[in-house]
Design an enzyme around this catalytic site. Sequence first.
Site, PDB file in Angstrom:
ATOM      1  N   ASP A  14     -26.408  41.188 -58.624  1.00 52.21           N
ATOM      2  CA  ASP A  14     -25.945  40.022 -59.468  1.00 52.21           C
ATOM      3  C   ASP A  14     -25.273  40.399 -60.733  1.00 52.21           C
ATOM      4  O   ASP A  14     -25.268  41.676 -60.970  1.00 52.21           O
ATOM      5  CB  ASP A  14     -27.062  38.978 -59.716  1.00 52.21           C
ATOM      6  CG  ASP A  14     -28.023  39.423 -60.501  1.00 52.21           C
ATOM      7  OD1 ASP A  14     -28.055  40.664 -60.921  1.00 52.21           O
ATOM      8  OD2 ASP A  14     -28.928  38.738 -60.802  1.00 52.21           O
ATOM      9  N   ASP A  35     -25.969  39.554 -64.837  1.00 45.76           N
ATOM     10  CA  ASP A  35     -27.057  38.857 -65.863  1.00 45.76           C
ATOM     11  C   ASP A  35     -26.461  38.856 -67.328  1.00 45.76           C
ATOM     12  O   ASP A  35     -26.044  39.928 -67.585  1.00 45.76           O
ATOM     13  CB  ASP A  35     -28.296  39.904 -65.994  1.00 45.76           C
ATOM     14  CG  ASP A  35     -28.792  40.042 -64.575  1.00 45.76           C
ATOM     15  OD1 ASP A  35     -29.443  39.105 -63.975  1.00 45.76           O
ATOM     16  OD2 ASP A  35     -28.595  41.144 -63.862  1.00 45.76           O
ATOM     17  N   ASP A  52     -26.809  35.111 -63.468  1.00 40.18           N
ATOM     18  CA  ASP A  52     -28.029  34.799 -64.143  1.00 40.18           C
ATOM     19  C   ASP A  52     -27.485  34.254 -65.528  1.00 40.18           C
ATOM     20  O   ASP A  52     -27.035  35.647 -66.100  1.00 40.18           O
ATOM     21  CB  ASP A  52     -29.245  35.521 -63.965  1.00 40.18           C
ATOM     22  CG  ASP A  52     -29.870  35.561 -62.638  1.00 40.18           C
ATOM     23  OD1 ASP A  52     -29.775  34.461 -62.053  1.00 40.18           O
ATOM     24  OD2 ASP A  52     -30.634  36.522 -62.440  1.00 40.18           O
TER      25      ASP A  52
HETATM   26  P1  GTP Z   1     -29.219  44.359 -59.697  1.00 38.12           P
HETATM   27  O1  GTP Z   1     -29.133  43.079 -60.098  1.00 38.12           O
HETATM   28  O2  GTP Z   1     -29.797  44.423 -58.315  1.00 38.12           O
HETATM   29  O3  GTP Z   1     -28.174  45.257 -59.929  1.00 38.12           O
HETATM   30  O4  GTP Z   1     -30.491  44.714 -60.553  1.00 38.12           O
HETATM   31  P2  GTP Z   1     -30.994  44.449 -61.840  1.00 38.12           P
HETATM   32  O5  GTP Z   1     -31.892  45.586 -62.550  1.00 38.12           O
HETATM   33  O6  GTP Z   1     -29.918  43.784 -62.863  1.00 38.12           O
HETATM   34  O7  GTP Z   1     -32.017  43.380 -61.544  1.00 38.12           O
HETATM   35  P3  GTP Z   1     -32.201  41.883 -61.928  1.00 38.12           P
HETATM   36  O8  GTP Z   1     -30.908  41.207 -61.768  1.00 38.12           O
HETATM   37  O9  GTP Z   1     -32.971  41.251 -60.708  1.00 38.12           O
HETATM   38  O10 GTP Z   1     -33.199  41.560 -62.968  1.00 38.12           O
HETATM   39  C1  GTP Z   1     -32.491  42.147 -64.412  1.00 38.12           C
HETATM   40  C2  GTP Z   1     -33.817  42.082 -65.281  1.00 38.12           C
HETATM   41  O11 GTP Z   1     -34.034  40.958 -65.708  1.00 38.12           O
HETATM   42  C3  GTP Z   1     -34.846  42.950 -64.778  1.00 38.12           C
HETATM   43  O12 GTP Z   1     -35.506  43.880 -66.059  1.00 38.12           O
HETATM   44  C4  GTP Z   1     -35.930  41.944 -64.447  1.00 38.12           C
HETATM   45  O13 GTP Z   1     -37.272  42.395 -64.733  1.00 38.12           O
HETATM   46  C5  GTP Z   1     -35.492  40.745 -65.472  1.00 38.12           C
HETATM   47  N1  GTP Z   1     -36.042  39.277 -65.059  1.00 38.12           N
HETATM   48  C6  GTP Z   1     -35.554  39.030 -63.679  1.00 38.12           C
HETATM   49  N2  GTP Z   1     -35.936  37.702 -63.780  1.00 38.12           N
HETATM   50  C7  GTP Z   1     -36.865  37.737 -64.730  1.00 38.12           C
HETATM   51  C8  GTP Z   1     -37.745  36.453 -65.183  1.00 38.12           C
HETATM   52  O14 GTP Z   1     -37.892  35.575 -64.469  1.00 38.12           O
HETATM   53  N3  GTP Z   1     -38.190  36.657 -66.622  1.00 38.12           N
HETATM   54  C9  GTP Z   1     -37.992  37.742 -67.193  1.00 38.12           C
HETATM   55  N4  GTP Z   1     -38.652  37.821 -68.395  1.00 38.12           N
HETATM   56  N5  GTP Z   1     -37.188  38.654 -66.803  1.00 38.12           N
HETATM   57  C10 GTP Z   1     -36.608  38.683 -65.503  1.00 38.12           C
HETATM   58 MN    MN Z   2     -28.993  42.036 -62.150  1.00 40.95          MN
HETATM   59 MN    MN Z   3     -30.474  38.890 -62.133  1.00 43.76          MN
END
Ligand code: GTP
Ligand code: MN
Ligand code: MN
Length: 404
Positions: A204, A206, A328
């Site tokens: 995704d 972020d 996100d």
């Molecule tokens: P990919 O998206 O697979 O490339 O990996 P990513 O590291 O970007 O993972 P992800 O998008 O799932 O999450 C990004 C960061 O946001 C990570 O450090 C998660 O721990 C954090 N995160 C995701 N959901 C939440 C949440 O509900 N609360 C908090 N505080 N952090 C979150």
């Molecule tokens: Mn991500």
């Molecule tokens: Mn995410």
Amino acid sequence: QISEAEVALFSVSSYACQRRTTLDNHNSNLTDALSLLAENAELNNEDGRGVAFRRAAALMKALPTQVISMSQLRGLPCLGEHSLRVIKDVLENGVSSEVESTKQSKRYKALKILTGIFGVGAKTADRWIREGIYNLEQLRDSGQTLNRAQKSGLEHYDDLNEPVTKAEADAIGEIVQKAVDSVLTGSQVALTGGFRRGKLTGHDVDFLITHPEEGKEVGLMPKVVAWLESQGFLLYQKTTRNSYLESKDGPARPASNMDRFERCFSIFKLTKGKEQESTQPEEQNDLKTKDVLRPHMQADTDQQLCELSKNYQMEAASHKIWRAVRVDLVVSPISQFAFAVLGWTGSKLFERELRRWAGHEKNMSLSSHALFDNTQNKYLRATSEEEIFAYLGLEYIPPSERNA
Ligand code: GTP
Ligand code: MN
Ligand code: MN
């Protein structure tokens, strides 16, 4: 045959947040095996086992060279009996028998397919499997009631399971910036998650949004979402409101890992190629049969018809000028921005280890909102990630080295 003297022993810190973990991994054969077992444990709601395998995988990712012998691992932290057994198997046989049988198992395959649907977690997938649903076809035929997220997830299944590229992340970043500029001048957008750590692809994209003037960010998310929606950029969105400021006496101490920012889980409709800049993706959306079915395509037999239909579908897919991407969005007040950036940059294990370090080694509570010192009984303010690492007594680790 390698003698023990020739084998260098590694010295590695036990918390992932004390280590520098870049994207170049010298032991991907081992980390792939351990990560798969971690994932399998998580899919089966065995969180303890999942974390143990994640920690072992993260440790192997941090090693400076390829491991060739078990004797190199002596004295290393984070490697339990089970992880060591898996590593030994891979070093000796090239593969781990446990990993291979897991990969082949009907249950693991089904859990992967079903949780590959946006909005479907391990618990839902488990319930469906117990009802005999192992794949998307069986799910569609079952008449299961799906919620809005799951319906969207199923509809865009292929797109959402295709990795997002950095170029796509940047294109979406421009759209989000435009949205934010249109609804509140001076707002800032920061790319977080895996792309901030330098990953080339992700599941995704972020973003963290803030405004330099405290309080101006209140109510920003619905406006941003409304703008994106009006421009036809959203295929799905669910916004959850900030509940952090609603507690009676200011920021309460983090009760769980879940943060309470205003947050939007969305699926973007991203126009491919040159059209990326267009603010009206709707217009070019309809693909006409005549654009795809060429005159020379004439079917005489059933088999040819079948071929033709397959070609049509393939051409239609390759001509599709947009694709679905998970995005996100999070809005943070500027006073919490440094904590939010740190908390949303990841990796997930790095975040978990930061919080464990804070609690166990420093008697502090870290969340994506704040850092609380339980000894001094006060909040520690910070305007940068560097300051937060300093409070925690940790060497600063830049995002590109948080790939634990
Ligand atoms: P990919 O998206 O697979 O490339 O990996 P990513 O590291 O970007 O993972 P992800 O998008 O799932 O999450 C990004 C960061 O946001 C990570 O450090 C998660 O721990 C954090 N995160 C995701 N959901 C939440 C949440 O509900 N609360 C908090 N505080 N952090 C979150
Ligand atoms: Mn991500
Ligand atoms: Mn995410």
